[in-house]
Motif scaffolding. Structure first.
Motif, PDB file in Angstrom:
ATOM      1  N   LEU A  52      -5.451   0.675 -19.439  1.00 60.30           N
ATOM      2  CA  LEU A  52      -7.188   0.858 -19.325  1.00 60.30           C
ATOM      3  C   LEU A  52      -7.973   2.328 -19.443  1.00 60.30           C
ATOM      4  O   LEU A  52      -8.949   2.250 -19.955  1.00 60.30           O
ATOM      5  CB  LEU A  52      -7.258   0.182 -17.532  1.00 60.30           C
ATOM      6  N   GLY A  53      -6.453   2.899 -19.217  1.00 62.60           N
ATOM      7  CA  GLY A  53      -7.093   4.390 -19.363  1.00 62.60           C
ATOM      8  C   GLY A  53      -7.432   5.241 -20.546  1.00 62.60           C
ATOM      9  O   GLY A  53      -8.130   5.480 -21.580  1.00 62.60           O
ATOM     10  N   LEU A  54      -6.253   4.746 -21.423  1.00 61.27           N
ATOM     11  CA  LEU A  54      -5.904   5.552 -22.799  1.00 61.27           C
ATOM     12  C   LEU A  54      -6.918   5.101 -23.854  1.00 61.27           C
ATOM     13  O   LEU A  54      -7.351   5.458 -24.351  1.00 61.27           O
ATOM     14  CB  LEU A  54      -4.009   4.825 -23.521  1.00 61.27           C
ATOM     15  N   PRO A  55      -8.061   3.896 -23.634  1.00 58.05           N
ATOM     16  CA  PRO A  55      -8.727   3.526 -24.268  1.00 58.05           C
ATOM     17  C   PRO A  55      -9.880   4.094 -24.608  1.00 58.05           C
ATOM     18  O   PRO A  55     -11.371   4.963 -25.315  1.00 58.05           O
ATOM     19  CB  PRO A  55      -9.027   2.108 -24.486  1.00 58.05           C
ATOM     20  N   ARG A  56     -10.432   4.433 -23.166  1.00 55.75           N
ATOM     21  CA  ARG A  56     -11.377   5.043 -22.546  1.00 55.75           C
ATOM     22  C   ARG A  56     -11.288   7.297 -23.408  1.00 55.75           C
ATOM     23  O   ARG A  56     -12.163   7.816 -23.531  1.00 55.75           O
ATOM     24  CB  ARG A  56     -11.693   5.345 -21.063  1.00 55.75           C
TER      25      ARG A  56
END
Ligand code: AMP
Ligand code: MG
Length: 709
Positions: free
Chosen positions: A184-188
């Motif tokens: 959920l962090g890398l796309p952000r």
């Protein structure tokens, strides 16, 4: 030597719902360290956190600062993963791959398990990802790590071997579910890369020589310092202490420590797996020791976020409000003549077709198109003139009838030639072709047929709607009762009528203004007068308002001061849903419920009360009254002014259009200047980003008419 003006440290969260309102551990914490000290922010959702991070980054760029932003989840996967998943060796290809597939909504709802399952399906055997709630687990995404086999990936990255207490990236569920945070962090982060382009780099995959550097951090590295801080500030939540300490440490590592930290990533890791900033250093600690008792930084800006205080961005506050209002009023049936301005409670259905019969669109001559021979056409005239209201007899083939605009076409006629296009004698007409069949005839029911929905429920009836309903044969409509809205002013200094000799009193400006706005919006305003700054009096006034009204507008006393009884009562005995909203003017606007009646606790300042009413009360009151949520219709126009705006809040400037179609703004932004709202014919809305507006730059102009005023 690497030197950053600002450090952001983000403690990420993979929650599937918003975090609690009250600051808690299970949430995203952001610390920002700069020359003025360390400030922390509590975020309930990933969207909110990323808005804040992006605002910090943009603010840094605007001020020509360099910023290092650290996030506490792995930036990469064990060697070989990127190639196996994407066919490319670079882990940044994985970032894009995830950004294309992860759906993570504004309320934290997300599809991470589905995406993990899709990734597992690309690997042989079972795995590498594992861990999910029972019910979600299957043979592709197992709920236990031991069920995995043959997927070919290493369990740990090199840096996780160096830091054994760090969790591997494959585990998606329960304690230490670093894997979900990564998904959920890398796309952000990929969105930040897209937004900031070449201004941003990702260490260690890219050289940290850009204004913005993103790096992986691990707050537990400095646990000794965290323990010391918590000993001196026992009420602090550990996550907050961790981000504080790490942000301060990174800010202080300008003595070469940071360069050493950047250099510490082994080349293999730098190529693909990523590395935790600080791992590999001899003694990664806060060099100068953490000082817990810092005074709050002095910033000459009342919107600077005090540590731990959560200012709600305008879009978040509007979304919260939108999600919490439902229509609250009863219905009645009214004749059309009395229904103007009311909100339809059910669809209005056409009882008659419009037009009821085919009719002529012009003055001319009607005939049957099929009976025309070759041009020129010579048709004998027959029958009486067909005029509106007359009932003309059938027209034989090959004949024409004189017909006037609006008249029903007689049987045998389907086409009308314009009178200017014919040579007419007493008993015949001659005209040239070509004529289209059906020309100049309006078909029966071409506008509405019987049973068509003429207007849908929720529509606030306009004058034109009354015309339409009448034409459609609708005699009465089912409408909502007007919303009763109580208006209460608070303040010892307020009077309705100041004697000319008294210059200490303030004449209540908000009540007349608000009562008239409500009337124009179609509500039924109730004047609740002025309550003194007295807890019991304000409580009694709120009780009376809640008894008689469907919604309450108060003004004044919404701040946190000693005499701010509205906020004290609402927080103590009512229910507050949103309070500190990052907008100007507007501080403080409070929204909540008193005995289940919605309350808009407007600021006392008339300019702020006016703007808050337009932005927040209008759409909510309309929805309470049975209508849809209303967004003002804005226009992007060139600015006729200059302005520098800080990031972190929305601003609404009193504006008006120049004859050249530019938006000019009121000379003073001081919200005490009530003449400005009278001068303005609209607002210029600036969103939360920092801006340096020059004349001619595009700005969003919201005319007061689009607020129904
Ligand atoms: P308050 O939020 O009560 O501290 O009020 C902020 C400022 O707005 C003070 O200067 C008040 O005097 C002023 N104010 C409050 N209510 C009104 C009102 N109804 N009409 C005009 N000024 C007001
Ligand atoms: Mg007051």
């Amino acid at each position: 030597m690497n030197r950053f003006d600002r450090i952001l440290v983000v403690d990420w969260s993979a929650r599937s719902a918003p975090s609690p309102k009250a600051p808690s551990a299970d949430a995203i914490w952001i610390a920002c360290a700069d020359a003025q000290g360390v400030v922390t922010e509590y975020c309930r959702t990933r969207t909110e956190a990323m808005q804040r991070v992006a605002a910090h980054l943009q603010a840094a760029l605007d001020q020509r600062q360099r910023v290092l932003a650290g996030f506490d989840f792995p930036f990469g996967y064990p060697a070989g993963f990127a190639q196996a998943l994407t066919g490319e060796p670079s882990v940044l290809a994985v970032w894009q791959w995830l950004a294309d597939r992860i759906l993570d909504s504004d309320d934290n709802d997300n599809n991470r398990f589905d995406v993990a399952r899709a990734m597992n399906a690309q690997f042989p055997g079972v795995g590498p990802f594992w861990g999910c709630p029972t019910g979600v687990a299957d043979s592709v995404l197992p709920d236990r790590g031991s069920l995995r086999s043959g997927h070919g990936m290493a369990e740990r990255r090199a840096v996780e071997i160096a830091v054994p207490k760090a969790q591997p990236v494959w585990k998606l569920y329960t304690t230490g579910s670093v894997g979900s945070q990564t998904l959920l962090g890398l796309p952000r982060l990929q969105q930040l890369r897209t937004q900031f382009g070449r201004k941003a780099s990702v260490w260690p995959f890219e050289a940290p020589d850009t204004p913005i550097v993103l790096a992986e951090i691990y707050p537990s590295l400095l646990d000794g310092d965290v323990t010391r801080l918590l000993a001196s500030a026992p009420d602090m939540i550990k996550d907050e202490a961790q981000v504080r300490v790490l942000a301060q440490a990174l800010y202080e590592w300008d003595d070469g420590t940071l360069d050493a930290a950047f250099a510490a990533a082994p080349p293999e890791a730098a190529k693909e797996e990523g590395w935790i900033l600080g791992v590999g250093l001899e003694a990664p600690s806060v060099s100068a020791g953490y000082t817990a008792q810092q005074p709050p930084p002095l910033k000459n800006d009342c919107f600077a976020l005090p540590p731990g205080v959560d200012w709600v961005p305008v879009p978040t506050a509007l979304a919260t409000l939108r999600g919490s209002v439902r229509h609250v009023v009863g219905r009645e049936t009214l004749p059309i003549a009395r229904a103007g301005g009311r909100v339809l409670a059910s669809d209005a259905t056409a009882a008659r077709a419009h037009p009821p019969r085919a009719n002529a669109a012009v003055d001319g001559y009607g005939f049957a198109h099929a009976s025309l021979g070759p041009a020129p056409h010579h048709l004998p005239l027959t029958g009486d003139v067909a005029a509106a209201g007359s009932d003309a007899g059938p027209v034989p083939p090959g004949h024409a009838v004189r017909i006037l605009t609006g008249a029903a076409v007689p049987p045998g006629v389907d086409t009308v030639v314009l009178q200017e296009d014919v040579t007419a004698s007493a008993d015949s007409v001659v005209f040239n072709g070509p004529m289209k069949p059906g020309a100049n005839v309006r078909a029966a029911g071409e506008d509405l047929t019987v049973g068509n929905t003429a207007l849908t429920s929720g529509r606030m009836l306009t004058p034109a709607d009354l015309g339409l309903l009448s034409a459609a044969g609708v005699k009465a409509v089912n409408v909502y009762h007007p919303l009763r809205v109580a208006v209460l002013s608070t303040g010892d200094e307020l009077v309705d009528d100041a004697p000319d000799t008294d210059d200490t009193a303030i004449v209540d400006a908000n009540r007349p203004m608000l009562l008239d706005i409500l009337r124009r919006w179609g509500h039924a305003p109730i004047d609740c007068g002025i309550a003194r700054d007295d807890r019991a009096e304000v409580r009694a006034a709120l009780d009376a308002a809640a008894d008689s009204a469907d919604a309450i507008l108060t003004s004044g006393g919404a701040s946190a001061g000693d005499e701010d009884h509205i906020s004290a009562l609402m927080r103590g005995e009512g229910r507050v849903s949103t309070w500190r909203i990052a907008m100007k003017p507007g501080r403080p606007l409070l929204m909540g419920f008193w005995k289940d009646t919605p309350v808009f606790g407007l600021p006392g300042n008339p300019v702020a009360a006016f703007v808050c009413t337009l932005i927040f009360a209008r759409p909510a009151l309309h929805a309470l009254a049975g209508g849809p949520w209303l967004d003002p219709q804005g226009f992007v126009v060139p600015a006729a002014f200059k302005k520098r705006k800080k990031a972190g809040r929305h601003e609404y400037l009193r504006a008006r259009m120049t004859p050249e179609g530019r938006a000019e703004v009121f000379a003073s932004e001081g919200s005490g200047r009530i003449s400005g709202i009278s001068w303005a014919d609209g607002l210029v809305a600036l969103d939360h980003d920092a801006r340096d507006i020059q004349p001619g730059d595009p700005v969003l102009y919201l005319p007061l008419t689009s607020f129904g005023l």
